[in-house]
Design a protein around this motif. Structure first.
Motif, mmCIF file in Angstrom:
data_model
loop_
_atom_site.group_PDB
_atom_site.id
_atom_site.type_symbol
_atom_site.label_atom_id
_atom_site.label_comp_id
_atom_site.label_asym_id
_atom_site.label_seq_id
_atom_site.Cartn_x
_atom_site.Cartn_y
_atom_site.Cartn_z
ATOM 1 N N UNK A 568 0.255 -0.999 0.173
ATOM 2 C CA UNK A 568 0.182 -0.281 -0.092
ATOM 3 C C UNK A 568 0.568 1.077 0.192
ATOM 4 N N UNK A 569 0.420 2.376 -0.311
ATOM 5 C CA UNK A 569 0.806 3.476 -0.646
ATOM 6 C C UNK A 569 0.553 4.156 1.014
ATOM 7 N N UNK A 570 1.299 5.553 0.899
ATOM 8 C CA UNK A 570 1.095 6.389 1.901
ATOM 9 C C UNK A 570 -0.155 6.662 1.765
ATOM 10 N N UNK A 571 -0.513 6.767 3.079
ATOM 11 C CA UNK A 571 -1.934 6.921 3.577
ATOM 12 C C UNK A 571 -2.841 6.516 2.616
ATOM 13 N N UNK A 572 -2.443 5.409 2.460
ATOM 14 C CA UNK A 572 -4.073 4.225 2.034
ATOM 15 C C UNK A 572 -4.061 4.111 3.699
ATOM 16 N N UNK A 573 -5.461 3.378 3.406
ATOM 17 C CA UNK A 573 -6.063 2.932 4.328
ATOM 18 C C UNK A 573 -7.417 1.318 4.907
ATOM 19 N N UNK A 574 -6.326 0.560 5.153
ATOM 20 C CA UNK A 574 -7.169 -0.927 5.250
ATOM 21 C C UNK A 574 -7.643 -0.551 6.478
ATOM 22 N N UNK A 575 -9.745 -1.033 5.993
ATOM 23 C CA UNK A 575 -10.320 -0.628 7.561
ATOM 24 C C UNK A 575 -11.096 -2.331 7.113
ATOM 25 N N UNK A 576 -11.439 -2.405 8.925
ATOM 26 C CA UNK A 576 -12.083 -3.311 8.796
ATOM 27 C C UNK A 576 -13.837 -3.306 9.939
ATOM 28 N N UNK A 577 -14.331 -3.554 8.998
ATOM 29 C CA UNK A 577 -16.046 -3.846 9.224
ATOM 30 C C UNK A 577 -16.437 -5.500 10.098
ATOM 31 N N UNK A 578 -16.238 -5.184 11.143
ATOM 32 C CA UNK A 578 -16.496 -6.537 11.854
ATOM 33 C C UNK A 578 -17.942 -6.899 12.637
ATOM 34 N N UNK A 579 -18.688 -7.794 12.117
ATOM 35 C CA UNK A 579 -20.068 -7.241 13.105
ATOM 36 C C UNK A 579 -20.789 -8.811 12.771
ATOM 37 N N UNK A 580 -21.777 -8.976 13.469
ATOM 38 C CA UNK A 580 -22.136 -9.951 14.127
ATOM 39 C C UNK A 580 -23.157 -10.201 12.806
ATOM 40 N N UNK A 581 -23.460 -11.607 12.216
ATOM 41 C CA UNK A 581 -24.987 -11.886 11.043
ATOM 42 C C UNK A 581 -25.709 -11.598 11.414
ATOM 43 N N UNK A 582 -26.841 -10.850 11.140
ATOM 44 C CA UNK A 582 -27.728 -10.068 11.780
ATOM 45 C C UNK A 582 -28.893 -11.472 11.292
ATOM 46 N N UNK A 583 -28.809 -11.939 10.639
ATOM 47 C CA UNK A 583 -30.043 -13.013 10.406
ATOM 48 C C UNK A 583 -29.264 -14.129 11.040
ATOM 49 N N UNK A 584 -28.600 -14.289 11.808
ATOM 50 C CA UNK A 584 -28.839 -15.421 13.032
ATOM 51 C C UNK A 584 -28.998 -14.656 14.541
ATOM 52 N N UNK A 585 -28.876 -13.218 14.673
ATOM 53 C CA UNK A 585 -28.871 -12.285 15.502
ATOM 54 C C UNK A 585 -30.734 -11.406 15.483
ATOM 55 N N UNK A 586 -31.248 -12.154 14.729
ATOM 56 C CA UNK A 586 -32.717 -11.068 14.668
ATOM 57 C C UNK A 586 -31.972 -9.769 14.532
ATOM 58 N N UNK A 587 -31.176 -9.439 13.828
ATOM 59 C CA UNK A 587 -31.208 -7.627 13.416
ATOM 60 C C UNK A 587 -30.038 -7.438 14.318
#
Length: 720
Positions: A568-587
């Motif tokens: 990656x070049x300077x000031x590039x960004x790696x973004x991780x969005x970690x979430x529970x699966x809504x179809x399992x937990x009813x939203x």
């Protein structure tokens, strides 16, 4: 000798009286000391407590009663859910009235919260929910870090009686009288029959009414006496009494025109799967034939519906007859006699309850703070109230396999509904538990379901080449100066479950986004079907195996990316969005966002500038020169970024290059030269500008004149 004996007897008697007086003194003193301590424990916090209900007024100072090993404030109530007003007079601490708050309680609802009145007392108003059923009633106050309880003692003025009229009773015929009372909620129901001389009786509830049922066992005049048990007592001469005054009634019990034969059992269960019937014993009679089948009908007229069949087997030595009883319909003793018929001719009368086999039609579950739900699913470690609905439920005691029954006597149980309070062991290994009626399976089972609740992302750790971060705590972008290595996501399964709270498997998905220095999306990938199981510290670890799809291994983000993080070049960004699966937990569920930015705090670039109006002072020449014309410079410069900020430049640069003096000055007399310069410049910091107007200051060396010089002045800069 006689004199000495009398003298010795008198001395012994006097000593005995002294001992008795001493023991009485010690007992009275101990009771007074204990009572004083009990009073002091309450009055150390309050000088008085007043209670108003309806038009009645009670005070702790004058009206308190000592019951259940403590002093309590009594009050009489007539409604089961009354509104009560309190005035509380606290003792001052250090000359000040201590701060107090009224706490919520399951026994009452707060109408007016606790407020300090200008007169120096606290005032509040509450509405009680069910005074007949609540135990250990207290008004709870929060003071400092502790809770003060003001013990309350509600009592009633409950009466209950019957109006029998002039009717007669008949042997074997149950007769019911409505129990007239002013407080039906305070009547403690006990549906079991009680035997007395010449009769049996019971108090039971039916069709929202309370009944007294009487069954005479002898003929002639009988005296019936009974009292009614109460949940909340009546106060008699200042003492609580948990039953009404005994009442007496006279009845005349008559025999029937047909001989009444009594069964040895009061009721029989109609088991549809048992066509052979059940064995019973009935009174012997010379007219009762052996090895003969009789019809049992509910009417003495011909053509009545068949209730049961009675087959006589043999006479017994106890003056009874063994018979097979085959029910074909239901019957209640209170509905009238059963006629034993030979053909259509009545020969005898009898009575017996023919009741349905206990059957569960529906199961409902109530969890703390929730509502009744039609379900058979329970979770390990929880305590729930189970409601069984069906037929004949009061005649059997249901047992729940491997569950702990913590039901109390106040739990509801009747013919159609039975309630049980059950605790599920946290380490139960079965996937379902049977409900037993006695020693027989009912065919109804409760399913043991593993918890599947979203857990906060404190068990997820991200390693990117710097200090590892916890996903739930990464609320700010992470600036990483060196190359971003492989981004590793690992899971600490020991943090999911513990001995006090279970969450179960965690179903996750991770969205990976790569953006460049201008925040343009370069690549997007989604890692789904991630299932993380609790670790070995979980009480339910035995139920989480690899065969169930657990995936607790580390995840390398580069395995899913085309643009690797280390390129990656300077000031590039790696973004991780970690979430529970809504179809399992009813939203529902948690979402964590982790941003890792490749930062650079020193940048190198080339600027083309057109200085104009420079002040150039040559070394060794006298005087101060004028302004130069339009020149041209090309500089290789170092830019500097502010630490902790994203792509925010500092307002200065340092560089070196060439300066063409008066390059665009076409006057023939203009002094032109090419110089090598070392310059510092101050730039506007607005991001993304192609043209800017810096201010230069520095020194250099003119190649034609072979002279050093100093310069300062503005310019026009072009970035590329």
């Amino acid at each position: 000798m006689t004199f000495h004996l009398l003298k010795h007897f008198r001395v012994s008697f006097d000593n005995t009286r002294l001992v008795i007086r001493f023991l009485m003194f010690v007992g009275v003193f101990s009771w007074m000391t204990f009572t004083a301590k009990a009073q002091n424990n309450l009055f150390s916090h309050f000088s008085n407590v007043e209670l108003r209900i309806d038009t009645n007024f009670y005070q702790l100072i004058t009206d308190r009663v000592y019951v259940e090993n403590e002093w309590k404030l009594p009050f009489e109530y007539s409604k089961n859910a009354p509104v009560v007003e309190f005035r509380i007079f606290p003792r001052k601490v250090g000359g000040k009235i201590p701060a107090m708050q009224l706490k919520q309680n399951s026994a009452y609802t707060i109408i007016d919260s606790l407020t300090l009145r200008i007169e120096g007392y606290y005032h509040c108003k509450v509405k009680f929910k069910d005074l007949a059923q609540v135990e250990f009633l207290n008004l709870q106050l929060q003071k400092d870090e502790g809770v003060l309880g003001i013990p309350l003692f509600p009592y009633s003025n409950t009466y209950a009686t019957i109006y029998p009229g002039d009717g007669d009773l008949y042997i074997g015929d149950e007769k019911s009288f409505e129990l007239v009372t002013n407080n039906s909620d305070n009547i403690a129901i006990n549906p079991l029959w009680k035997k007395k001389n010449g009769y049996e009786y019971r108090i039971h509830r039916s069709e929202d009414k309370i009944w007294l049922s009487i069954l005479p066992t002898v003929t002639g005049s009988i005296v019936i006496d009974f009292s009614v048990d109460l949940f909340r007592p009546n106060m008699v001469n200042g003492r609580p009494k948990y039953n009404t005054e005994q009442q007496t009634f006279n009845f005349n019990a008559k025999g029937s025109r047909l001989k009444f034969l009594t069964f040895d059992e009061r009721e029989v269960i109609w088991e549809a799967k048992n066509p052979m019937g059940v064995e019973l014993q009935i009174d012997n009679h010379r007219m009762l034939a052996i090895n003969k089948t009789y019809r049992l009908e509910a009417t003495d007229e011909s053509g009545g519906p068949l209730i049961a069949e009675l087959y006589t087997v043999r006479r017994l030595s106890n003056d009874k007859v063994l018979c097979l009883f085959r029910p074909y319909n239901y019957h209640k003793i209170s509905s009238g006699y059963l006629y034993i018929k030979e053909g259509d001719i009545p020969k005898f009368i009898t009575n017996i309850n023919i009741v349905p086999e206990p059957k569960i039609n529906q199961v409902s579950i109530l969890r703390q703070g929730g509502s009744w739900v039609k379900s058979k699913q329970i979770y390990p470690g929880e305590t729930v109230e189970i409601r069984l609905e069906g037929e004949g439920l009061s005649r059997t005691n249901f047992k729940f396999e491997d569950l702990i029954d913590v039901s109390t006597d106040s739990i509801i149980k009747n013919e159609s509904v039975a309630h049980y309070l059950l605790k599920v062991p946290i380490d139960i290994r079965k996937k379902s538990v049977n409900i037993y009626s006695g020693n027989k399976k009912t065919g109804v089972m409760l399913d043991i379901i593993e918890y599947q609740r979203p857990k906060k992302h404190d068990f997820i750790e991200i390693d990117y080449g710097g200090k590892p971060v916890i996903a739930a705590e990464a609320t700010q972008p992470i600036l990483h100066e060196s190359t971003i290595g492989d981004v590793i996501i690992q899971f600490n399964d020991q943090k999911i479950d513990d001995a006090f709270e279970l969450y179960g498997k965690q179903f996750l998905e991770i969205e990976v986004r790569i953006t460049d220095s201008e925040n343009k999306l370069v690549e997007k990938q989604v890692i789904d079907d991630i299932v993380i199981c609790p670790g070995e510290n979980s009480p339910r670890s035995f139920s989480y195996t690899s065969a169930t799809g657990c995936m607790n291994e580390i995840i390398s983000v580069n395995d899913f990316l085309s643009n690797k993080t280390h390129s990656l070049e300077n000031w590039a960004k790696v973004e991780l969005i970690i979430r529970h699966r809504k179809n399992i937990y009813g939203g529902q569920g948690y979402t964590s966002r982790v941003e890792i930015i490749k930062s650079k705090y020193i940048a190198f670039d080339v600027d083309l500038s057109i200085p104009a109006g420079l002040i150039i002072k040559k070394v060794g020449e006298p005087g101060f020169p004028g302004l130069s014309g339009i020149s041209l410079s090309m500089l290789a410069q170092f830019s500097f970024y502010q630490r902790g900020e994203i792509q925010k430049l500092r307002p200065f640069k340092v560089g070196a290059g060439f300066l063409a003096k008066n390059a665009f000055n076409f006057n023939p007399d203009a002094e032109r030269d090419l110089g090598i310069v070392l310059l510092g410049s101050v730039y506007p910091t607005k991001k993304g500008r192609r043209f800017s107007f810096p201010l230069y200051a520095g020194m250099g060396y003119f190649l034609n004149e072979s002279k050093f010089f100093f310069l300062i002045g503005p310019g026009v800069s072009i970035n590329f």
